[in-house]
Design an enzyme around this catalytic site. Structure first.
Site: not given
Ligand code: ATR
Length: 288
Positions: A78, A115
Site C-alpha cells: 500500500k 479504507d
C-alpha cells in the site's frame, strides 16, 4: 429468457481488475468483486495477483500496459504504490497509502485510499443514526489501519479523538503527522478512563483477531449509547464487541468496512456502484 452468455466467458472487451499483494491467497477481494460482477452481469474479471514486493513496480506498469482498468493493492504494497501514481486523491495523500489504483486511457495512474470511506460507510449503513460530530471518539491502535480511520473521523467532524496505543511514541508520531489538534494521545493503560463521555470506540489494533491475544479493556465508564466497532472481522464477534453488546451498547462488526472499501474501485472500473447486502456478507464469509 436464455442468457446471451450462459457460460460467463470473457469477451474481447472485458474489463480487467484484480488485487496485488504478497501473499494474496487470503484476500477476500476476488470473491467479493466476483460476486458483484455476476450479480450485475458485467463483462469483466477480478483476479488475485500475487506479486513479490521487488516486482511490484514492474508488475503495476505491466498491468497498465495490459489494459487493466485498475487494481487494489494490499499489504505490504500500500505504501509502495504511492510514488508510482501520477496523481493521488487528497485522502490517499493524507493517509499516506494507496489501496485502489485506476489506470486512465492515456496511461496515467490515479491512486486513492478507500479504507476510511469503507469504515464510515459501514457505520452509516449499520447505525444510520450515527452522528460523528456528536462526541469524542476513542481510537485504539496506531498501525497502518488506524491512519485511515483517523483521517475519516476528522473529515466527518469528530470533535475530539482520544488515541491510545501500546507504544505511545507511535501514536504521538501519527498525531504529529496528521497534525490536527483534535487528536489527543492518551496512555494505553488509561484507555478505560478515556472512554468516559465518548460516543464512539474503535479498535484498530490486531488484538482480538484469530490467533492474537484478546483486547482487554474495561468499558465501565463508557456511556451506554456509545457505538463500539472493531475493524477486526475474523472472528466477526470479537471479545470487545461481545463485551459492549452485553452491557447494552450498540455495536458494528468490521466486515462491512472491507465490503464498502471495495465499492469506489468497482464503480470506477466496472461502472456500477455496487450494493452491500446481507447476502454478500454471507457469501464472502462462507468457506467454499
Ligand atoms: P496494521 O498496519 O494492520 O494496523 P500494525 O501496523 O502491525 O498493523 O499495527 C498493529 C496494531 O496493533 C498496533 O497499534 C499495535 O500496537 P504497537 O504499535 O504497540 O505495536 C497493536 N498491537 C498489536 N499487538 C498488541 C498487543 N499485544 N497489545 C496492544 N496492542 C497491540
Amino acid at each position: 429468457m436464455t442468457p446471451r452468455n450462459p457460460y460467463r466467458t470473457l469477451s474481447g472487451t472485458s474489463r480487467l481488475a484484480g488485487v496485488m499483494g504478497w501473499p494474496v491467497s487470503h484476500s477476500k477481494s476476488p470473491r467479493l468483486h466476483g460476486y458483484w460482477l455476476a450479480k450485475y452481469g458485467i463483462d469483466g474479471c477480478y483476479m488475485p495477483l500475487p506479486v513479490e514486493p521487488e516486482n511490484f513496480q514492474a508488475a503495476l506498469i505491466s498491468l497498465r500496459n495490459l489494459g487493466f482498468s485498475g487494481v487494489n493493492v494490499t499489504i505490504p504494497q500500500k505504501e509502495m504504490a504511492m510514488p508510482e501514481c501520477d496523481e493521488l486523491s487528497d485522502r490517499a495523500r493524507r493517509i499516506g497509502a494507496v489501496n485502489t489504483v485506476t489506470f486512465s486511457k492515456d496511461g496515467r495512474m490515479w491512486g486513492d485510499n478507500t479504507d476510511g470511506y469503507g469504515f464510515i460507510e459501514n457505520l452509516r449503513q449499520e447505525a444510520p443514526d450515527i452522528a460523528f460530530a456528536s462526541g469524542p471518539a476513542v481510537v485504539l491502535g496506531a498501525g497502518g489501519a488506524c491512519r485511515a480511520v483517523l483521517v475519516a473521523l476528522l473529515d466527518e467532524g469528530s470533535p475530539e479523538i482520544r488515541l491510545a496505543n501500546r507504544t505511545r511514541k507511535r501514536a504521538e508520531d501519527l498525531a504529529k503527522e496528521i497534525n490536527d489538534p483534535r487528536i489527543k494521545v492518551v496512555d494505553w493503560p488509561l484507555a478505560p478512563e478515556a472512554v468516559a463521555g465518548a460516543s464512539l470506540v474503535v479498535n484498530t489494533t490486531s488484538l482480538g483477531m484469530v490467533g492474537q491475544p484478546k483486547l482487554e479493556i474495561d468499558l465501565a465508564g463508557l456511556p451506554q449509547t456509545a457505538l463500539v466497532t472493531d475493524i477486526v472481522y475474523a472472528p466477526l464477534m470479537t471479545d470487545l464487541l461481545l463485551q459492549a453488546k452485553e452491557r447494552g451498547n450498540p455495536i458494528v462488526d468490521g466486515l462491512g468496512m472491507l465490503l464498502h472499501q471495495a465499492r469506489p474501485g468497482f464503480h470506477r472500473w466496472f461502472g456500477i456502484d455496487p450494493e452491500v447486502t446481507q447476502e454478500l456478507r454471507d457469501f464472502v464469509l462462507s468457506p467454499d
